[in-house]
Structures are given as structure tokens and as C-alpha cells.
Design an enzyme around this catalytic site. Structure first.
Site, PDB file in Angstrom:
ATOM      1  N   ALA A 174       7.917  34.059  10.233  1.00 39.28           N
ATOM      2  CA  ALA A 174       8.007  34.776  11.059  1.00 39.28           C
ATOM      3  C   ALA A 174       9.286  34.596  11.937  1.00 39.28           C
ATOM      4  O   ALA A 174       9.830  33.512  11.751  1.00 39.28           O
ATOM      5  CB  ALA A 174       6.865  34.877  11.838  1.00 39.28           C
TER       6      ALA A 174
ATOM      7  N   THR B 131      -0.223  34.555  18.214  1.00 34.82           N
ATOM      8  CA  THR B 131       0.425  33.823  19.341  1.00 34.82           C
ATOM      9  C   THR B 131      -0.400  34.465  20.663  1.00 34.82           C
ATOM     10  O   THR B 131      -0.755  35.587  20.795  1.00 34.82           O
ATOM     11  CB  THR B 131       1.861  34.210  19.404  1.00 34.82           C
ATOM     12  OG1 THR B 131       2.509  33.987  20.572  1.00 34.82           O
ATOM     13  CG2 THR B 131       2.165  35.716  19.035  1.00 34.82           C
TER      14      THR B 131
ATOM     15  N   TYR C 151       8.419  40.962  19.908  1.00 32.64           N
ATOM     16  CA  TYR C 151       7.846  39.836  19.189  1.00 32.64           C
ATOM     17  C   TYR C 151       6.316  39.890  19.396  1.00 32.64           C
ATOM     18  O   TYR C 151       5.441  39.747  18.270  1.00 32.64           O
ATOM     19  CB  TYR C 151       8.198  38.543  19.514  1.00 32.64           C
ATOM     20  CG  TYR C 151       7.416  37.342  19.287  1.00 32.64           C
ATOM     21  CD1 TYR C 151       7.456  37.088  17.732  1.00 32.64           C
ATOM     22  CD2 TYR C 151       6.765  36.429  19.993  1.00 32.64           C
ATOM     23  CE1 TYR C 151       6.701  35.908  17.290  1.00 32.64           C
ATOM     24  CE2 TYR C 151       6.253  35.477  19.675  1.00 32.64           C
ATOM     25  CZ  TYR C 151       6.319  35.302  18.333  1.00 32.64           C
ATOM     26  OH  TYR C 151       5.443  34.247  17.914  1.00 32.64           O
TER      27      TYR C 151
ATOM     28  N   ASN D 126       1.701  26.770  23.418  1.00 32.03           N
ATOM     29  CA  ASN D 126       2.762  26.104  23.192  1.00 32.03           C
ATOM     30  C   ASN D 126       3.004  24.892  22.199  1.00 32.03           C
ATOM     31  O   ASN D 126       1.639  24.277  22.283  1.00 32.03           O
ATOM     32  CB  ASN D 126       3.500  25.766  24.429  1.00 32.03           C
ATOM     33  CG  ASN D 126       3.956  26.994  25.290  1.00 32.03           C
ATOM     34  OD1 ASN D 126       3.124  27.629  25.763  1.00 32.03           O
ATOM     35  ND2 ASN D 126       5.094  26.902  25.681  1.00 32.03           N
TER      36      ASN D 126
HETATM   37  N1  UDP Z   1      11.935  26.839  30.093  1.00 33.50           N
HETATM   38  C1  UDP Z   1      12.882  26.181  31.151  1.00 33.50           C
HETATM   39  N2  UDP Z   1      14.292  25.821  30.720  1.00 33.50           N
HETATM   40  C2  UDP Z   1      14.545  25.810  29.369  1.00 33.50           C
HETATM   41  C3  UDP Z   1      13.467  26.378  28.490  1.00 33.50           C
HETATM   42  C4  UDP Z   1      12.375  26.696  28.930  1.00 33.50           C
HETATM   43  O1  UDP Z   1      12.883  26.198  32.359  1.00 33.50           O
HETATM   44  O2  UDP Z   1      15.767  25.669  29.033  1.00 33.50           O
HETATM   45  C5  UDP Z   1      10.828  27.107  30.843  1.00 33.50           C
HETATM   46  C6  UDP Z   1      10.351  28.350  30.367  1.00 33.50           C
HETATM   47  O3  UDP Z   1      10.845  29.343  31.505  1.00 33.50           O
HETATM   48  C7  UDP Z   1       8.682  28.362  30.424  1.00 33.50           C
HETATM   49  C8  UDP Z   1       8.473  26.872  29.843  1.00 33.50           C
HETATM   50  O4  UDP Z   1       9.775  26.124  30.210  1.00 33.50           O
HETATM   51  O5  UDP Z   1       8.277  28.473  31.687  1.00 33.50           O
HETATM   52  C9  UDP Z   1       8.257  26.929  28.299  1.00 33.50           C
HETATM   53  O6  UDP Z   1       9.342  27.611  27.663  1.00 33.50           O
HETATM   54  P1  UDP Z   1       9.556  27.709  26.298  1.00 33.50           P
HETATM   55  O7  UDP Z   1      10.474  28.413  25.965  1.00 33.50           O
HETATM   56  O8  UDP Z   1       9.270  26.200  25.470  1.00 33.50           O
HETATM   57  O9  UDP Z   1       7.870  28.229  25.707  1.00 33.50           O
HETATM   58  P2  UDP Z   1       7.381  29.704  25.880  1.00 33.50           P
HETATM   59  O10 UDP Z   1       6.309  29.360  26.769  1.00 33.50           O
HETATM   60  O11 UDP Z   1       8.516  30.516  26.451  1.00 33.50           O
HETATM   61  O12 UDP Z   1       6.712  30.054  24.801  1.00 33.50           O
END
Ligand code: UDP
Length: 350
Positions: free
Chosen positions: A90, A132, A158, A192
Site C-alpha cells: 500500500a 489502520t 489514505y 503505530n
Molecule cells: N511527530 C513529530 N515530529 C516528527 C514526526 C512526528 O512531532 O518529525 C509526531 C506526530 O505529530 C505524531 C507522533 O509524532 O504526534 C507520531 O507521528 P508518526 O508520523 O510517527 O505516526 P502517526 O501517529 O502520524 O501515524
């Protein structure tokens, strides 16, 4: 009860989660066909799995093809006498899905339908779908931890593209009842996912990388200057978002538990998460501790569509399929991701 399958097709087998699925199925002694068009997956992952397979009880056959290539999928399913499909292939960038919705619906939704048609015409009737928590959208706070009966209301293409596949699966399973009462599927809704194979044979390599843990580790490795915290004024204890990080190997164990426990006629949706979360700051501290690096941070704006708290109620998969995660401490998960990054600073590129 039908015996557990022994010949598995893993779509997206050269991607992050799919490659870990291939490896663990091989370790379990199963025969695995990995299918990937290598648009996001890595040839190096296929090579690493093939190399590892030489010392493992199962057999591995990589195929470079798209899930939308119906005749190749039919040939793979038929030639290898596949009994169950684990479907991971995906596109998975939320932002990209907003920019290019047709591509996401075509690949994620249309591709899954094409794969199901190939299964239909070859008589393969067991399916595990990589869904998801994005299908829940932004659940109201009284629905957290999120159980499977939480209303599904995706907020981006998505999430919709995955939710639509779930809808297709429930309708398809209903329609197949008369012709093939054994048709069975489970949609596993991941929260996650993090970490890497503890033996460092394969790992996480997204380009671009957007996930929190690998980004923190890239800062520690000197590949980025700082972690940008996407919002520190959320209604949580430290102001940053809370997420439920499950180790990729535990996630695959969940698939194997469901694969072995799936009964003919089953049509299931199951959450996979640890059942509690860590804030962005807690993740950052864990990464600092494991790497011994200060990992500079700076504040940034909120990322659109980020709910403050998301964690799973996974009691269904634990109770009904006996799934029990082994990586319950975030630092253990981070340590496997860091070991991979240290061993392969450029991922599969070198
Ligand atoms: N996050 C962040 N900085 C980054 C990447 C992610 O603060 O550079 C935060 C994001 O806003 C979320 C958490 O980390 O609150 C997890 O983000 P990720 O993209 O890993 O997974 P998601 O929950 O979006 O699938």
C-alpha cells in the site's frame, strides 16, 4: 477447524512491515512468496530475506510485480498453491494521499480488489488485511482507548482508501457465503509500528521518512539537525501527542496468531496495539537514552489531522487469538531500530 496454512503470499514483501512478515513466516517454517513492485519496497530487502532464508526452514520466492497485475497475481497464487494472503502492499503517506487521492484509491483500494479477484479465480480463500487506526479518524475522547466498535470516520484519503477495502471485504465475505463458505478474512487495524528485526537482517527504510522514532534516530545519527515537535500545546500532560507504538515483530506475531486461529467463514476486524501510549516527548527521551545522543529539538506547528491521543483497546485479539506482545518497553523497541540504523546508516542503499 481447517489446519493452519503453510503456503503464504505476502504482498508488499519488500516493504517495512511486509519484509518482517516474510522473515518471521520463514522462521516458522512456512513457504513464503513475497510480491512487491519495488515502488516503495527495496530490492535489498528481498535480497536480505533470500539470504536469511538459506538458513531457515521455510522457502522464499520473491516476485517483482504489482498487486494490480492480475495475471501475475493469479500465476503466483496458482503456481505456489497459496493458501492464505497477507496483504501489506500500500501507499501510506497521509499528506501524499491528500495531494494524489486518485493514486491512493487506485493502488490501495483498486489494487486490493484486483488481488481479491485473483484470489477468487484461483480458489484462495483466506486473507489478512493490513488496515489502520486511521480508519477511525479523530475519535472522541470518551472512545479512547479505541475498541473495534468505535465509529470509523477517516479524515484523509489514505484512511478512506483502507476503510473502503474493509467495506469491500465484509461485502465480499457475505456474498461468498453460498459459493465458498470457507472464505475468511481479518482486517488488522494497526496503531503505530516501530522497531526492526532484532537480528538486524532487515529494518525500516522509508523515503522520505516521516515517522517519529526513525526521525529522532536520524538526528542522533547526524543525518538531521533536530527533531521538530509537531505541536506542544495539545491537551496532554506534556502538551505533545500520545501514540501506541507496537514493535513490528509483535505486529507480525499478531498476524500469525490470527492466521492460525482464523475459522472458516470468519469476517473479523481486530485492533493491534499495546493498549497504552507514549507522548512525543517520552519517545524523544527514550531515543536520547538509547542512543546517548542529546537529539536537539525545536517546536513546530501542529500537523493537520493529528489527534492528541490514540491508543488501542486490543483485548479482542489478545483474548480471542492469544496474541501477547513481547516488546512492552518503548526503549526495547527503540534499541532495535537504533541497532539497524547504526548497522545500515543508509538503509538498503548501503
Ligand atoms: N511527530 C513529530 N515530529 C516528527 C514526526 C512526528 O512531532 O518529525 C509526531 C506526530 O505529530 C505524531 C507522533 O509524532 O504526534 C507520531 O507521528 P508518526 O508520523 O510517527 O505516526 P502517526 O501517529 O502520524 O501515524
Amino acid at each position: 477447524m481447517t489446519p493452519p496454512p503453510t503456503r503464504i503470499l505476502v504482498t508488499g514483501g519488500a516493504g517495512y512491515i511486509g519484509s518482517h512478515a516474510c522473515l518471521r513466516l520463514l522462521e516458522a517454517g512456512l513457504d513464503v512468496v513475497g510480491l512487491d513492485d519495488l515502488s516503495r519496497g527495496h530490492r535489498g530487502a528481498f535480497e536480505a530475506i533470500s539470504a536469511a532464508a538459506a538458513d531457515l526452514p521455510g522457502s522464499f520466492s520473491p516476485i517483482e510485480a504489482s498487486i494490480s497485475d492480475r495475471s501475475t497475481c493469479e500465476a503466483a497464487l496458482g503456481d505456489h498453491r497459496i493458501e492464505l494472503v497477507m496483504h501489506f502492499a500500500a501507499l501510506a503517506y497521509v499528506g501524499e494521499s491528500v495531494e494524489e487521492p486518485l493514486r491512493y484509491y487506485d493502488n490501495n483500494t483498486g489494487g486490493a480488489i484486483s488481488l481479491l479477484q485473483a484470489m477468487n479465480s484461483t480458489g484462495v480463500n483466506r486473507f489478512i488485511f493490513s488496515s489502520t487506526c486511521a480508519t477511525y479518524g479523530e475519535p472522541s475522547t470518551d472512545r479512547i482507548p479505541i475498541a473495534e466498535d468505535c465509529p470509523q470516520a477517516p479524515i484523509n484519503p489514505y484512511g478512506h482508501s483502507k476503510h473502503m477495502v474493509e467495506r469491500v471485504l465484509f461485502d465480499h465475505a457475505y456474498a461468498r457465503r453460498a459459493a465458498d463458505p470457507a472464505f475468511a478474512f481479518a482486517a488488522l487495524r494497526y496503531f503505530n509500528v516501530a522497531g526492526s528485526d532484532p537480528k538486524i537482517r532487515i529494518g525500516e527504510d522509508h523515503r522520505p521518512e516521516t515517522h517519529l522514532i526513525p526521525i529522532c534516530l536520524e538526528v542522533a545519527a547526524g543525518r538531521r539537525e533536530a527533531l521538530v515537535i509537531h505541536g506542544d500545546d495539545y491537551p496532554t500532560d506534556d502538551g505533545t501527542c500520545i501514540r501506541d507504538y507496537v514493535h513490528v515483530c509483535d505486529l507480525i506475531d499478531a498476524h500469525i496468531a490470527v492466521m492460525n486461529g482464523l475459522a472458516p467463514g470468519d469476517a473479523r476486524a481486530l485492533n493491534v496495539g499495546l493498549g497504552h501510549g507514549w507522548s512525543v516527548r517520552e519517545v524523544l527521551e527514550a531515543c536520547r537514552k538509547i542512543t546517548g545522543h542529546p537529539i536537539p529539538e525545536r517546536p513546530g506547528p501542529r500537523r493537520p489531522g493529528d489527534p492528541p491521543r490514540l491508543f488501542a483497546d486490543s483485548s479482542r485479539i489478545k483474548g480471542e487469538f492469544g496474541w501477547a506482545p513481547h516488546f512492552t518497553e518503548l526503549e526495547e523497541t527503540v534499541a532495535t531500530a537504533w541497532a539497524w540504523m547504526k548497522a545500515r546508516p543508509n538503509g538498503y542503499a548501503g
